[in-house]
Enzyme design. Structure first.
Site, PDB file in Angstrom:
ATOM      1  N   GLY A   9      -8.844  -6.065   9.037  1.00 31.54           N
ATOM      2  CA  GLY A   9      -7.656  -5.506   9.741  1.00 31.54           C
ATOM      3  C   GLY A   9      -7.400  -6.141  11.054  1.00 31.54           C
TER       4      GLY A   9
ATOM      5  N   TYR B 111      -5.240  11.294   4.049  1.00 31.41           N
ATOM      6  CA  TYR B 111      -3.954  11.525   3.696  1.00 31.41           C
ATOM      7  C   TYR B 111      -3.862  12.361   2.250  1.00 31.41           C
ATOM      8  CZ  TYR B 111      -2.611   8.415   7.143  1.00 31.41           C
ATOM      9  OH  TYR B 111      -2.582   7.322   8.282  1.00 31.41           O
TER      10      TYR B 111
ATOM     11  N   GLN C 150       0.952  -1.286  -0.097  1.00 32.68           N
ATOM     12  CA  GLN C 150       0.077   0.034   0.093  1.00 32.68           C
ATOM     13  C   GLN C 150       0.992   1.215  -0.047  1.00 32.68           C
ATOM     14  OE1 GLN C 150      -2.151   1.705   3.372  1.00 32.68           O
ATOM     15  NE2 GLN C 150      -4.027   1.639   2.055  1.00 32.68           N
TER      16      GLN C 150
ATOM     17  N   ASN D 237      -8.030   7.411   5.016  1.00 35.07           N
ATOM     18  CA  ASN D 237      -7.475   8.163   6.063  1.00 35.07           C
ATOM     19  C   ASN D 237      -7.079   9.681   6.211  1.00 35.07           C
ATOM     20  OD1 ASN D 237      -8.114   5.825   7.492  1.00 35.07           O
ATOM     21  ND2 ASN D 237      -5.910   5.021   7.534  1.00 35.07           N
TER      22      ASN D 237
ATOM     23  N   HIS E  84      -3.548   4.210  -1.625  1.00 33.42           N
ATOM     24  CA  HIS E  84      -4.202   4.745  -0.323  1.00 33.42           C
ATOM     25  C   HIS E  84      -4.966   6.179  -0.423  1.00 33.42           C
ATOM     26  CE1 HIS E  84      -5.428   4.926   3.649  1.00 33.42           C
ATOM     27  NE2 HIS E  84      -4.362   4.625   4.591  1.00 33.42           N
TER      28      HIS E  84
ATOM     29  N   GLY F 244     -14.751  -2.982   9.966  1.00 36.22           N
ATOM     30  CA  GLY F 244     -15.881  -3.318  10.979  1.00 36.22           C
ATOM     31  C   GLY F 244     -16.717  -4.553  10.732  1.00 36.22           C
TER      32      GLY F 244
HETATM   33  C1  LIG Z   1      -3.324  -0.432  13.863  1.00 42.13           C
HETATM   34  C2  LIG Z   1      -4.099   0.078  12.594  1.00 42.13           C
HETATM   35  C3  LIG Z   1      -3.397   0.458  11.458  1.00 42.13           C
HETATM   36  C4  LIG Z   1      -3.868   0.829  10.513  1.00 42.13           C
HETATM   37  N1  LIG Z   1      -3.119   1.128   9.429  1.00 42.13           N
HETATM   38  C5  LIG Z   1      -3.770   1.424   8.174  1.00 42.13           C
HETATM   39  C6  LIG Z   1      -2.932   1.807   7.055  1.00 42.13           C
HETATM   40  O1  LIG Z   1      -1.623   1.726   7.068  1.00 42.13           O
HETATM   41  N2  LIG Z   1      -3.516   1.777   5.886  1.00 42.13           N
HETATM   42  C7  LIG Z   1      -4.801   1.674   5.444  1.00 42.13           C
HETATM   43  O2  LIG Z   1      -5.241   1.789   4.617  1.00 42.13           O
HETATM   44  N3  LIG Z   1      -5.494   1.599   6.692  1.00 42.13           N
HETATM   45  C8  LIG Z   1      -5.195   1.466   7.966  1.00 42.13           C
HETATM   46  N4  LIG Z   1      -5.977   0.862   8.988  1.00 42.13           N
HETATM   47  C9  LIG Z   1      -7.414   0.704   8.697  1.00 42.13           C
HETATM   48  C10 LIG Z   1      -7.419  -0.832   8.304  1.00 42.13           C
HETATM   49  O3  LIG Z   1      -6.949  -1.093   7.133  1.00 42.13           O
HETATM   50  C11 LIG Z   1      -8.980  -1.113   8.181  1.00 42.13           C
HETATM   51  O4  LIG Z   1      -9.577  -0.367   7.141  1.00 42.13           O
HETATM   52  C12 LIG Z   1      -9.552  -0.854   9.392  1.00 42.13           C
HETATM   53  O5  LIG Z   1      -9.079  -1.389  10.569  1.00 42.13           O
HETATM   54  C13 LIG Z   1     -11.295  -1.595   9.450  1.00 42.13           C
HETATM   55  O6  LIG Z   1     -11.052  -2.803   8.980  1.00 42.13           O
HETATM   56  P1  LIG Z   1     -11.290  -3.943  10.280  1.00 42.13           P
HETATM   57  O7  LIG Z   1     -12.708  -3.415  10.939  1.00 42.13           O
HETATM   58  O8  LIG Z   1     -11.398  -5.146   9.468  1.00 42.13           O
HETATM   59  O9  LIG Z   1     -10.169  -3.722  11.093  1.00 42.13           O
HETATM   60  C14 LIG Z   1      -5.082   0.764  10.229  1.00 42.13           C
HETATM   61  C15 LIG Z   1      -6.105   0.222  11.203  1.00 42.13           C
HETATM   62  C16 LIG Z   1      -5.489  -0.236  12.188  1.00 42.13           C
HETATM   63  C17 LIG Z   1      -6.472  -0.690  13.359  1.00 42.13           C
END
Ligand SMILES: Cc1cc2nc3c(=O)[nH]c(=O)nc-3n(C[C@H](O)[C@H](O)[C@H](O)COP(=O)(O)O)c2cc1C
Length: 395
Positions: free
Chosen positions: A339, A193, A111, A191, A188, A318
């Site tokens: 994630g 960015y 990414q 978030n 990406h 989620g």
């Molecule tokens: C510790 C942490 C770090 C993350 N880092 C990134 C990242 O580097 N790039 C990104 O696109 N999303 C990042 N996310 C978001 C996750 O990729 C994902 O979109 C988010 O956790 C929702 O999915 P989940 O509910 O399955 O965890 C991060 C989330 C967490 C919890």
């Protein structure tokens, strides 16, 4: 416990672009989402053996992993110990990761990102300060070697600098695939960015051809996509879009973000990318962690986006495996990425196949990012107990 059924999640899929010879024949549709864990080399920010071990633990045969947000240049950095794709040390470090994932039969995308306004001069090379479409400061703090500082007001990029950043993305994509051994890259665009800052009304106040209408605000993003496609081929380029994230002080109104997705869907479809990940952070625990109020958007963004994009669609945010299975079954999505679940369940796919319960330890937010002392890097990272899916006594 009754065996869980994840028939669709566990079925194979060939990623878009395969007709043109893509190697990506996935054996299942459970993808590991990109997770910034800030445990790379403290000096070079390059991945090391411990990072390769972490990804190898989470590799499954024929499964796809997306590695953590990786800066396309030194000026794109936003976090201590988050990796880059712009030095020989980074490339060598990523080689450790990609070789290890491939040796276990997995696929791996990198990414790529530019932090934009969500950075700080103390995180950037001497004399470089954060940039953005417009000088709109983010609320919140940057964590730097010198401590915690409020985000600075970013400098608005001029068109020459934007061209350079487009080139940085294309070069990083090329290096990721041709030198570091990745199967593809994911851009990406979430978030808060740089790429999302161009999309969002709140951060893009430009009056040139990159600001104003939805089409204009999408222009920079599509230029980056096209440059990466020209560099490494559409079948190796993917993108993560996001709606409903207040991370980095950037939540767009629902109506504007839906209109934008309606425009971006066909644009991205016509480019025949490997996949588009539609991520929604419209769920509780994440907001609790951030200490922010959740925007209660009304439209199911996955079903909505599917109407505007019929290419390979990954959903995220989620999702329980059961909810993801339903989205796949109804045809809304082709892939799902997880994630937090992958943090404490390295062999998530095997556990799903065996109908085992998930370890929810990944929700301990204290272990999300790297510890003060790099000697403790493995804590909450590579030291999770492994649950043998074949052991009848394991829950
Ligand atoms: C510790 C942490 C770090 C993350 N880092 C990134 C990242 O580097 N790039 C990104 O696109 N999303 C990042 N996310 C978001 C996750 O990729 C994902 O979109 C988010 O956790 C929702 O999915 P989940 O509910 O399955 O965890 C991060 C989330 C967490 C919890």
């Amino acid at each position: 416990m009754a065996k869980l059924e994840f028939e669709h999640l566990l079925s194979p899929l060939r990623l878009a672009g395969a007709a043109r010879g893509s190697l990506l024949q996935l054996k299942h549709r459970v993808v590991m989402a990109p997770l910034t864990r800030t445990r790379n080399d403290p000096l070079t920010y390059a991945p090391r053996h411990i990072n390769a071990l972490y990804y190898t633990q989470r590799t499954s045969d024929g499964g796809l992993i997306i590695t953590e947000a990786t800066a396309v240049s030194a000026s794109a950095e936003g976090y201590l110990r988050a990796p880059g794709m712009y030095t020989e040390a980074h490339i060598d470090g990523w080689r450790l990761v990609t070789d290890a994932v491939h040796a276990k039969g997995g696929f791996v995308f990198s990414q790529l990102f530019h932090a934009g306004r969500v950075s700080h001069s103390h995180l950037l090379p001497e004399g470089v300060s954060p940039v953005a479409p417009s000088p709109v400061r983010a609320e919140g703090n940057a964590h730097t070697k010198l401590g915690k500082f409020p985000f600075e007001e970013p400098r608005a990029l001029d068109s020459k600098e934007m061209e350079e950043i487009v080139k940085d993305f294309a070069l990083a994509a090329t290096r990721a695939v041709k030198e570091a051994g990745f199967d593809g890259i994911e851009l990406h665009a979430g978030n808060g960015y740089l790429l999302q800052e161009f999309l969002a009304k709140k951060t893009n106040l430009r009056t040139d051809r990159y600001g104003g209408s939805i089409q204009n605000r999408a222009k920079f993003l599509l230029e980056v996509v096209d440059a990466c496609v020209a560099a490494i081929g559409a079948e190796r380029v993917a993108i993560k879009l996001q709606q409903g994230a207040t991370f980095s002080d950037l939540v767009e109104p629902e109506d504007d973000s839906l209109a934008q997705l309606a425009y971006l869907g066909p644009q991205l479809q016509s480019r025949n990318l490997a996949y588009v990940c539609m991520s929604s952070l419209n769920y509780d625990p994440y907001y609790k962690f951030l200490g922010l109020e959740k925007p209660n958007f009304e439209t199911d963004v996955f079903q909505y986006f599917r109407k505007h994009y019929q290419g390979t669609l990954m959903v995220n945010g989620g999702l329980s495996p059961q909810a993801a299975e339903r989205y796949l079954e109804e045809g809304t999505a082709d892939l799902a990425c997880f994630g937090v679940l992958f943090i404490a369940n390295a062999n998530l796919v095997a556990l799903l196949a065996a109908g085992k319960e998930m370890n929810l330890g990944g929700w301990d937010t204290k272990i999300w990012y790297g510890p003060q002392d790099p000697a403790d890097d493995e804590k909450g990272y590579t030291d999770w107990p492994f649950v043998d899916p074949n052991n009848a006594n394991a829950k």
